[in-house]
Design a protein around this motif. Sequence first.
Motif, PDB file in Angstrom:
ATOM      1  N   PRO A 109       5.195 -26.309   1.994  1.00 32.47           N
ATOM      2  CA  PRO A 109       5.042 -24.811   0.030  1.00 32.47           C
ATOM      3  C   PRO A 109       5.140 -23.174   1.551  1.00 32.47           C
ATOM      4  O   PRO A 109       5.935 -23.037   1.542  1.00 32.47           O
ATOM      5  N   TYR A 110       4.109 -22.927   2.293  1.00 33.19           N
ATOM      6  CA  TYR A 110       3.842 -21.722   2.903  1.00 33.19           C
ATOM      7  C   TYR A 110       5.588 -21.765   3.942  1.00 33.19           C
ATOM      8  O   TYR A 110       6.106 -20.708   4.193  1.00 33.19           O
ATOM      9  N   LYS A 111       5.887 -22.935   4.702  1.00 35.36           N
ATOM     10  CA  LYS A 111       6.915 -22.686   5.830  1.00 35.36           C
ATOM     11  C   LYS A 111       7.857 -22.454   4.896  1.00 35.36           C
ATOM     12  O   LYS A 111       8.933 -21.782   5.493  1.00 35.36           O
ATOM     13  N   VAL A 114      11.244 -27.400   3.199  1.00 30.73           N
ATOM     14  CA  VAL A 114      10.138 -27.806   4.745  1.00 30.73           C
ATOM     15  C   VAL A 114       9.196 -29.256   4.178  1.00 30.73           C
ATOM     16  O   VAL A 114       8.837 -29.085   3.840  1.00 30.73           O
ATOM     17  N   THR A 115       9.941 -30.784   4.923  1.00 27.16           N
ATOM     18  CA  THR A 115       8.460 -31.445   4.722  1.00 27.16           C
ATOM     19  C   THR A 115       8.273 -32.338   5.630  1.00 27.16           C
ATOM     20  O   THR A 115       8.811 -31.690   6.830  1.00 27.16           O
ATOM     21  N   ILE A 129       9.796 -20.533  13.497  1.00 25.66           N
ATOM     22  CA  ILE A 129       8.637 -20.192  12.317  1.00 25.66           C
ATOM     23  C   ILE A 129       8.164 -21.525  11.467  1.00 25.66           C
ATOM     24  O   ILE A 129       6.805 -21.440  11.196  1.00 25.66           O
ATOM     25  N   CYS A 130       8.641 -23.004  11.921  1.00 21.97           N
ATOM     26  CA  CYS A 130       7.516 -23.604  11.232  1.00 21.97           C
ATOM     27  C   CYS A 130       6.758 -24.335  12.824  1.00 21.97           C
ATOM     28  O   CYS A 130       6.421 -25.694  12.655  1.00 21.97           O
ATOM     29  N   ARG A 131       7.115 -23.997  13.545  1.00 24.39           N
ATOM     30  CA  ARG A 131       6.237 -23.899  14.978  1.00 24.39           C
ATOM     31  C   ARG A 131       7.099 -25.390  15.446  1.00 24.39           C
ATOM     32  O   ARG A 131       5.917 -26.553  16.102  1.00 24.39           O
ATOM     33  N   ARG A 132       7.996 -25.033  14.976  1.00 28.72           N
ATOM     34  CA  ARG A 132       8.503 -26.492  15.834  1.00 28.72           C
ATOM     35  C   ARG A 132      10.201 -26.075  16.516  1.00 28.72           C
ATOM     36  O   ARG A 132      10.673 -24.958  16.220  1.00 28.72           O
ATOM     37  N   ASP A 133      10.496 -27.088  17.544  1.00 25.33           N
ATOM     38  CA  ASP A 133      11.487 -27.225  18.116  1.00 25.33           C
ATOM     39  C   ASP A 133      12.903 -28.006  17.209  1.00 25.33           C
ATOM     40  O   ASP A 133      12.816 -29.388  17.479  1.00 25.33           O
TER      41      ASP A 133
END
Length: 760
Positions: A464-466, A486-487, A520-524
């Motif tokens: 939920p935060y992301k 975002v899951t 934002i999600c710290r992913r690529d």
Amino acid sequence: MPETTKLHPKQPVAAALASRAAVRPALRQGGAFALGLAGGWAVLYGALLPFGLGLTLGLPADCFAACAAGAALSILFHGFGAFSLDSLCLLCAVGAAVAARWLWPGRLRPAFLAGCGALVLGGVCFALGPGGAGFTLVFFCGADALLAGGFGYALQRFPPEKPGFGTLLAASAVAAALGGLRFGPLCPGAAACAMVDAALCCRGQEKPALAFAAFTGAALCAADPSLAPAAVGLCCGTAAAVLLAPGRRAETLAACAGGCVLGVLCVPAPGTALPLLLSAGLGFAAPAFFPKHWLTPVPEAPAPPEEPPRLSAAATRLEAVAESLSSLAETVNAVYDAFPRRCDTFRWVIDNTHDSLCFNCGRRETCWKQEYTTTLEGMNALRPILEQQGHLQASDLPGQLSRCIHPAALCAAANRSFALYRSRKEAHVHAEAMRTALTEQYSAMADALSVLSEQLGRPGNPEPYKSGRVAAFFASLGTPPLECAVTLDDLGRARAAVTLPRTRFSSPELAALAQETGRICRRDFDPPQVLSCKGMTTLLFCEKPALRAVFGTAGTAAKGTVSGDAVQQFCSPAAAQMILCDGMGTGRPAAVDGSLAAELTARLLKAGFTAELAARLVNVALALKSDEESGATLDLISVDLYTGTARIFKAGAAPGFLVHGGRARPVGDISLPIGILGGVNGQSRVVHLAAGDYAVLVSDGLLVDGPGWVAKQLELSAAAGDPPEKVARILVETARARAEQTGRPDDITAAVLRLESCGH
């Protein structure tokens, strides 16, 4: 038509994304460097320096190096004092942690072992060396390693940029660093903590204010025990503001000041009360000069919609529909099996001829009663003549029927009856095929809906935060999302789905959106998949996989330019798909069947169907394509680009080849093509591939001399690192030359897939 919003390149979205992409990384690096300076300077209990190493271990991959540089700079200043050996051990530990995080990105255990192990090992070496420092240094280094490891692990679990426990840990490091500083009677640590506490209380954030006071108060006490009265005063002032005047600016500051005075004076600390009260007073007074909108109370966020129940309800309804379709297919088959079968044999031709001609004949009694056996033998003797010629003439009548007084009429009646008999048999066969196709479609669709309901029932772990941050980002671009989620799936892969009003994006805009959403999600993230329907546009973001697929294909026709083989190669968001269909025979008819099977299979795979379900539906399509018999082989491989898991499905296809570790091996057994039976006789298997491996699908024309030479050629090509296009071309050209020597030309096709590492 729904109104379509077009993001023009001159609108703010492109500029906003470009500026954020340029500025935010620099701000994060600067913030990490400053945090590292504070962490490296903070001293706990007069001897421990765990924050610098802990921050290096715990911060994200994009800013841990800057933090390590700041921590090393602060530790160097400590090295000129009484803790020079301890500081040297800490510098080695920070360097080892940075090297481990660079060498094994994404893996935490090597960094923790390298950093903490180097710290303890350095302490042991200095303790046991000439003029050793003794057990005290080993004890301090071990304590630093234990605290740093726990601090880094906590930051990995709770990132500091996310409000919560991680933010409080970073604040405690800053508070401890400021607690060791003095500027005359002023304590910067107490003043800074009081200022932040007062601001949080003015904004009505009671729980964050109390938690911040507790954490920073403990950090101040650990940095300097003489600050214990200040810590007590901060906690008392925050509690008073929360209880008496939450969210009201003037009253909150007064309550903070009163509670702080009471807390400091209640602790016996001769000579220190006045400096601490001065520091806290400056801190509590600072928010009075802040802009008004900085201290505006934060409204409570509305409760999020109950997404899991909605998804569960949708999954339940889909499962109900799937069960209904499956039950319908079973009911149709059960009713068909329960009905008595109509015996449409050649005896029906005899009976119909008798009813239409002999029933009104004057010799009926003689032919059909007195000489029944002879007449029936003569009528049965007509069957091979009618089946071979399709019609009957008077000269074809057998001797048993030579006494018939109406030979021409008998032939005409028999011809009509046989034509009707054959038409009824063809209608029966066609109805049987239609029933089988109908029930097979119902069953396949039921299975597909069941799979979809299972996927909806497991939407993944929500973030939920992301989700909120991604939604805020799109809202800042002037396109507030209708839905944003975002899951994390079962394998820990992040996915983001953003639904907007109908909007068109250019390729550079999609790439920029993927970069910012990934930050934002710290992913690529890869550029998103765009789905548009009914005035809405949905962007589906998926993580960049560990592998990428490179395709190659080559083929030649047996005669002319039309080949019956068809190839489809493409990548879905998570998998690489390769399909090879060989139409039965050669030339244009075979090309129609092969192309139809390959195209339909590709569309069904892109829609989310499994290989088995796609094969069942394509089988029905080929069976009903025309009155003529249609068939095609189906050869399919689907490779998960995250894990390398490959699923192979074959129905009548020639053996394929897998090249793993430089060794080639054939895969596939004998089975029937699709389109010739009511069901699919296919075979599935699962294998695991890695970067550098090849998967090769071939038509049976390429195996004119068996699979042995193909395996050897593939091993040579793999050893040379040939690209897939070259591998396919060599196989086809060699097979064509061999086929010309044997005089058995056929359509020849090779489809090659090679896995390569994405480099991250």
